[in-house]
Scaffold this active site. Structure first.
Site, PDB file in Angstrom:
ATOM      1  N   ARG A  24      23.527  -4.243  49.539  1.00  0.00           N
ATOM      2  CA  ARG A  24      23.824  -4.233  48.327  1.00  0.00           C
ATOM      3  C   ARG A  24      25.403  -4.458  47.802  1.00  0.00           C
ATOM      4  O   ARG A  24      25.693  -4.604  46.708  1.00  0.00           O
ATOM      5  CB  ARG A  24      23.305  -3.427  47.265  1.00  0.00           C
ATOM      6  CG  ARG A  24      21.710  -3.491  47.169  1.00  0.00           C
ATOM      7  CD  ARG A  24      21.032  -2.390  46.140  1.00  0.00           C
ATOM      8  NE  ARG A  24      21.340  -1.051  47.149  1.00  0.00           N
ATOM      9  CZ  ARG A  24      20.774  -0.515  48.019  1.00  0.00           C
ATOM     10  NH1 ARG A  24      19.836  -1.150  48.494  1.00  0.00           N
ATOM     11  NH2 ARG A  24      20.914   0.619  48.263  1.00  0.00           N
ATOM     12  N   GLU A  55      19.683   2.584  52.245  1.00  0.00           N
ATOM     13  CA  GLU A  55      18.755   2.327  51.026  1.00  0.00           C
ATOM     14  C   GLU A  55      19.311   3.189  49.672  1.00  0.00           C
ATOM     15  O   GLU A  55      18.727   2.945  48.651  1.00  0.00           O
ATOM     16  CB  GLU A  55      17.449   3.027  51.483  1.00  0.00           C
ATOM     17  CG  GLU A  55      16.666   2.223  52.537  1.00  0.00           C
ATOM     18  CD  GLU A  55      15.591   2.798  53.382  1.00  0.00           C
ATOM     19  OE1 GLU A  55      15.228   3.833  52.834  1.00  0.00           O
ATOM     20  OE2 GLU A  55      15.141   2.231  54.453  1.00  0.00           O
ATOM     21  N   SER A  79      30.352  -3.350  55.259  1.00  0.00           N
ATOM     22  CA  SER A  79      30.078  -2.980  53.859  1.00  0.00           C
ATOM     23  C   SER A  79      31.673  -3.259  53.225  1.00  0.00           C
ATOM     24  O   SER A  79      32.424  -3.763  53.912  1.00  0.00           O
ATOM     25  CB  SER A  79      29.603  -1.861  53.694  1.00  0.00           C
ATOM     26  OG  SER A  79      29.483  -1.457  52.300  1.00  0.00           O
ATOM     27  N   ASP A  81      34.691  -0.821  51.127  1.00  0.00           N
ATOM     28  CA  ASP A  81      35.388   0.409  51.707  1.00  0.00           C
ATOM     29  C   ASP A  81      34.410   1.901  51.211  1.00  0.00           C
ATOM     30  O   ASP A  81      34.556   2.938  51.780  1.00  0.00           O
ATOM     31  CB  ASP A  81      37.021   0.682  50.958  1.00  0.00           C
ATOM     32  CG  ASP A  81      37.725  -0.463  51.454  1.00  0.00           C
ATOM     33  OD1 ASP A  81      37.947  -0.649  52.862  1.00  0.00           O
ATOM     34  OD2 ASP A  81      38.259  -1.385  50.797  1.00  0.00           O
ATOM     35  N   GLY A  82      33.553   1.554  50.309  1.00  0.00           N
ATOM     36  CA  GLY A  82      32.827   2.811  49.849  1.00  0.00           C
ATOM     37  C   GLY A  82      32.055   3.573  50.669  1.00  0.00           C
ATOM     38  O   GLY A  82      31.704   4.676  51.018  1.00  0.00           O
ATOM     39  N   GLY A 113      35.927  -5.463  47.651  1.00  0.00           N
ATOM     40  CA  GLY A 113      37.243  -4.953  47.928  1.00  0.00           C
ATOM     41  C   GLY A 113      37.796  -5.255  49.427  1.00  0.00           C
ATOM     42  O   GLY A 113      38.795  -6.045  49.414  1.00  0.00           O
ATOM     43  N   ASP A 178      39.146  -0.726  39.221  1.00  0.00           N
ATOM     44  CA  ASP A 178      38.459  -0.661  40.201  1.00  0.00           C
ATOM     45  C   ASP A 178      37.033  -0.227  39.618  1.00  0.00           C
ATOM     46  O   ASP A 178      35.972  -0.946  39.936  1.00  0.00           O
ATOM     47  CB  ASP A 178      39.110   0.470  41.062  1.00  0.00           C
ATOM     48  CG  ASP A 178      38.282   0.417  42.706  1.00  0.00           C
ATOM     49  OD1 ASP A 178      37.546  -0.674  42.635  1.00  0.00           O
ATOM     50  OD2 ASP A 178      38.825   1.115  43.409  1.00  0.00           O
TER      51      ASP A 178
END
Length: 372
Positions: A24, A55, A79, A81-82, A113, A178
Site C-alpha cells: 500500500r 498486512e 517501500s 522510508d516508513g 517520499g 509530511d
C-alpha cells in the site's frame, strides 16, 4: 562516489534476500513494480528472494524483531522510508541487535517520499531521478552487492521512548507538510507539492528552545573533547562520559553525548537565542525527498547531524523560494537571514507547548521534548 577510508563489503553469490514489501506504500504499485522491474534483475544477478508482504502497521517490525535472520544474507525493503524505520527499530529491539545490525540493508523506492533511496542514488554519483529510473538505479546497486556503513541517530523523548532514526527528525512546517499530505498518497511525490502549498496558506509559528553540540566548536564556547583518550565531561563534576564510538561493547546504547532531558544541556553546547520557529529539521542524509536535496554535504556515515532551522518572521514568498531552490540543493545560496544551517553531533528540542507534529523518518510522533 567512494570516499577515502570507506570500506565496502560484498554480498555473497549466490545471495539470499528477504524482501519486506508494503503493497500500500506510495501509489500502491510496489508489488507490481517489484515483479515487473526488480525480480528479473535479481534473478539475473543470482539473488534468490523470499518476499514478505506486510498486512498492517508494525508487521515488518515484529518480523525482523522475532525472526531467525541467519537464513538471509541481506534484508531488502521495497517501500517508502516508513517501512525501513520499522525494520531498523525492530532490529534494535533484538537481544542480538549488535549482530543483527551488521546484516546489510537495502532500500528500493516503493513509496512516495523515498528520501533514503534518493540519497543513496546521490552518493553513488548518479543524476537526480525519480520513479522508475530511481528504482532501476537502486536495484542495480543491490545487484552489484556492494555495501557500506550508515549512521543511525539515537533519539530519546521526555516520555521515555528510545527510537533509532536513519533519515531525520522534524518539527513545524516540514513535518506538517509530511503528515498533512498523507491524504494525497496516491499522487506519489506530487503529494508534497500540494502539501507545501496548503501549509503555506496557514503558516504557523512554533515556540520552543533549540540547543545543539556543534561539530566544530563555535567562538566563545569551550571546545568539547574530540580525543577518544580523553573523556568528555557531561557538565556534572566528577562524572565523565566517553566520547561517541568509544563505549565498551554491550554499552553501545548509552548516549554518551547526552545528559538526561531533566538536566540543562552541558556548558559547551550552543543554545539558540530565538525561541520562535517555522520549522526545525535535523537530517542525516542528503535528500528529504526524491527532488529535495536538503543537505548537499551529507554522506552515509559522516558522523554528523545536519541541523536546519527557520526562524519566525519569514514571508511566505521567501519560504516558497527556499523550497523551490531545495530541488537543486541551492537553498543556502539564497542567504535568507531566517534560514540557519549548522552541522552538529547532538541536539535537543524543548517545545514550549505540545503543539504541532513531530516526525521521525517521516512517521508522526507526539510533540514533547526530545534529544538525539
Amino acid at each position: 562516489v567512494p570516499h577515502l577510508g570507506d570500506t565496502y563489503g560484498v554480498l555473497p553469490r549466490p545471495c539470499r534476500a528477504l524482501v519486506l514489501l508494503n503493497p500500500r506504500s506510495g501509489a500502491g504499485r510496489a508489488l507490481e513494480d517489484f515483479q515487473a522491474v526488480v525480480q528479473p534483475m535479481l534473478t539475473e544477478a543470482d539473488i534468490a528472494t523470499t518476499v514478505f508482504v506486510t498486512e498492517r502497521s508494525h508487521h515488518a517490525h515484529e518480523k525482523v524483531r522475532d525472526e531467525d535472520l541467519s537464513q538471509w544474507d541481506t534484508l531488502v525493503v521495497m517501500s517508502g522510508d516508513g517501512l525501513l524505520y520499522e525494520v531498523v527499530n525492530g532490529l534494535m529491539e533484538r537481544p542480538d541487535w549488535e549482530d543483527a545490525m551488521k546484516k546489510p540493508l537495502c532500500i528500493l523506492p516503493g513509496g512516495s517520499g523515498n528520501a533514503l533511496a534518493a540519497s543513496v542514488n546521490h552518493y553513488a554519483g548518479n543524476d537526480q531521478v525519480a520513479k522508475k529510473r530511481l528504482l532501476l538505479n537502486c536495484t542495480f546497486i543491490l545487484c552489484k552487492g556492494l555495501h557500506t556503513q550508515m549512521d543511525l541517530v539515537s533519539l530519546s523523548t521526555a516520555s521515555g521512548r528510545h527510537l533509532f532514526s536513519f533519515l531525520g527528525f522534524g518539527w513545524g512546517f516540514i513535518s506538517d507538510v509530511d503528515i498533512d499530505s498523507e491524504k494525497y498518497r496516491c499522487l506519489g511525490n506530487t503529494r508534497f507539492t500540494l502539501g507545501t502549498l496548503q501549509c503555506l496558506a496557514k503558516l504557523r509559528v512554533y515556540q520552543g528552545r533549540l540547543s545543539y553540540l556543534p561539530l566544530v566548536p563555535e567562538q566563545g564556547n569551550p571546545p568539547a573533547s574530540r580525543d577518544p583518550q580523553v573523556p568528555a565531561t557531561n557538565g556534572k563534576a566528577g562524572h565523565t562520559v566517553p566520547p561517541a564510538g568509544t563505549e565498551v561493547p554491550g554499552a553501545l546504547l548509552a548516549d554518551s553525548l547526552l545528559v538526561p532531558l531533566s538536566q540543562p544541556v552541558p556548558a559547551h553546547w550552543t543554545v539558540v537565542p530565538e525561541e520562535e520557529f517555522v520549522t526545525v529539521y535535523a537530517i542525516y542524509q542528503s535528500h528529504l525527498g526524491t527532488n529535495l536535496l536538503m543537505a548537499p554535504a551529507a554522506q552515509l556515515h559522516d558522523g554528523c547531524i545536519h541541523l536546519f532551522y527557520l526562524r519566525a518572521g519569514i514571508s511566505r514568498v521567501a519560504l516558497l523560494k527556499i523550497f523551490l531552490a531545495m530541488a537543486r540543493g541551492t537553498h543556502l545560496d539564497l542567504n535568507c537571514p531566517h534560514l540557519h544551517y549548522v552541522p552538529v553531533r547532538a541536539f535537543r528540542l524543548e517545545p514550549r507547548a505540545p503543539t504541532g507534529i513531530m516526525t521521525v523518518d517521516g512517521e508522526a510522533l507526539a510533540c514533547e521534548s526530545i534529544q538525539g
